[in-house]
Structure formats: C-alpha cells, structure tokens
Design a protein around this motif. Structure first.
Motif, mmCIF file in Angstrom:
data_model
loop_
_atom_site.group_PDB
_atom_site.id
_atom_site.type_symbol
_atom_site.label_atom_id
_atom_site.label_comp_id
_atom_site.label_asym_id
_atom_site.label_seq_id
_atom_site.Cartn_x
_atom_site.Cartn_y
_atom_site.Cartn_z
ATOM 1 N N UNK A 119 119.230 22.708 81.103
ATOM 2 C CA UNK A 119 118.064 23.286 81.819
ATOM 3 C C UNK A 119 117.573 24.288 82.827
ATOM 4 N N UNK A 120 118.775 24.165 83.800
ATOM 5 C CA UNK A 120 118.778 24.723 85.862
ATOM 6 C C UNK A 120 119.708 25.814 85.258
ATOM 7 N N UNK A 121 120.946 25.131 84.029
ATOM 8 C CA UNK A 121 121.710 26.432 84.033
ATOM 9 C C UNK A 121 121.303 27.825 83.804
ATOM 10 N N UNK A 122 119.905 27.278 82.480
ATOM 11 C CA UNK A 122 119.749 28.068 81.390
ATOM 12 C C UNK A 122 118.698 29.227 82.326
ATOM 13 N N UNK A 123 117.825 28.415 83.226
ATOM 14 C CA UNK A 123 117.006 28.938 84.642
ATOM 15 C C UNK A 123 117.806 30.155 84.980
ATOM 16 N N UNK A 180 120.695 31.465 84.197
ATOM 17 C CA UNK A 180 120.854 32.156 84.151
ATOM 18 C C UNK A 180 120.359 33.182 83.675
ATOM 19 N N UNK A 181 118.950 32.677 83.203
ATOM 20 C CA UNK A 181 117.971 33.774 82.634
ATOM 21 C C UNK A 181 117.830 34.625 84.175
ATOM 22 N N UNK A 182 117.598 34.411 84.787
ATOM 23 C CA UNK A 182 117.322 34.524 86.366
ATOM 24 C C UNK A 182 118.513 35.852 86.669
ATOM 25 N N UNK A 183 119.477 36.100 86.417
ATOM 26 C CA UNK A 183 120.399 36.808 86.889
ATOM 27 C C UNK A 183 120.878 37.797 85.103
ATOM 28 N N UNK A 184 120.965 37.437 84.100
ATOM 29 C CA UNK A 184 120.017 38.091 83.338
ATOM 30 C C UNK A 184 118.824 39.690 83.675
ATOM 31 N N UNK A 185 117.954 38.760 84.072
ATOM 32 C CA UNK A 185 117.075 39.516 84.463
ATOM 33 C C UNK A 185 117.262 40.621 85.882
#
Length: 148
Positions: free
Chosen positions: A76-80, A82-87
């Motif tokens: 979950x931390x890795x996905x968060x 990744x999403x932050x960097x994607x944004x």
C-alpha cells in the motif's frame, strides 16, 4: 541416460493424535505396579510433545499472519508513493504543455497584434482559473525541474 529419482518433499512431522478413549486409566493411588511407571512416563512424554508441537504451530501461524500484514502494508505504501509521483509527473507534463501553448500564442500575437487583444484577456481568465485549481490541489510543487 539413467533417470534420477527426485525425492518428494517430506511431510512435516506431526504427533499422534491423543486417543479418543483411554481404557487403562491409572491414578496415583497405591497399588500400582512398578511396570506402570514406564507406561505413564511414555504417555506423559507424548502429551508434552504434542502440546509443544501445537504451540510451535500457533507461533508459526502468528508469524505468517504478521508477515502477510507487513507485505500488504508495504504494498500500500509503495502504491501511494507511485500514485503521488504519477500525479507529480502529470502535473509537470501539463505545465510543459501549457508553456508550449503560451509560446505558440505569443508567436501568433506578434504576427497579429490587433486581433489578439480580445483573446488575450479571455486566455488570462482561463490561466487564472487553472492557477487557482493548481493551488487547491494538495500535491507538492516539484523541487526541481527536469530537462533544463
């Protein structure tokens, strides 16, 4: 050319289950023969071994559950992140695209200064609204700009 036998995985050792019905119930009363002590000793040893095995299995299960929870938490931390960097990347991409559009608009304005005055005011309004939206967005501003 001979086939090599590959041994199968050995099953984990498990103690014998306790008997469902004990026929020779012995107590601590006087009159028990000296041979009964050895029978009692073996039964006691077997029961202790069974209890130790059950405790070890419970501990193993607990550790496995903790490990699975830790894996889920890390995922979950890795996905968060990744999403932050994607944004962040998307925001930079939009910023570059907007800069490109502004550059093209400036070139057009230089060619046709009379007609574009009205368009400039409407575009400024659009840019102001986009800047307000960006301010409302809680994503961090990039600390550096790539490609410069």
């Amino acid at each position: 050319e001979k086939t090599v036998p590959i041994p199968e995985k050995l099953n984990e050792w498990a103690p014998r289950p306790p008997p469902e019905f004990v026929r020779d119930v012995m107590g601590s009363s006087a009159g028990a023969g000296s041979g009964e002590f050895h029978v009692y000793r073996h039964l006691r040893r077997r029961e202790y071994q069974r209890q130790d095995f059950m405790d070890a299995m419970a501990e193993k299960q607990r550790l496995d559950e903790e490990f699975q929870k830790k894996l889920e938490r890390n995922k979950m931390i890795a996905e968060e992140q990744t999403a932050k960097r994607r944004r962040k990347r998307q925001k930079l991409k939009e910023k570059k695209l907007q800069a490109k559009k502004n550059k093209l608009e400036q070139k057009k304005q230089e060619k046709e200064p009379d007609q574009s005055q009205e368009q400039v005011s409407s575009e400024d309004d659009e840019e102001d609204s986009k800047e307000e939206e960006e301010k409302e967005d809680d994503a961090e501003e990039p600390s550096f700009v790539m490609g410069r």
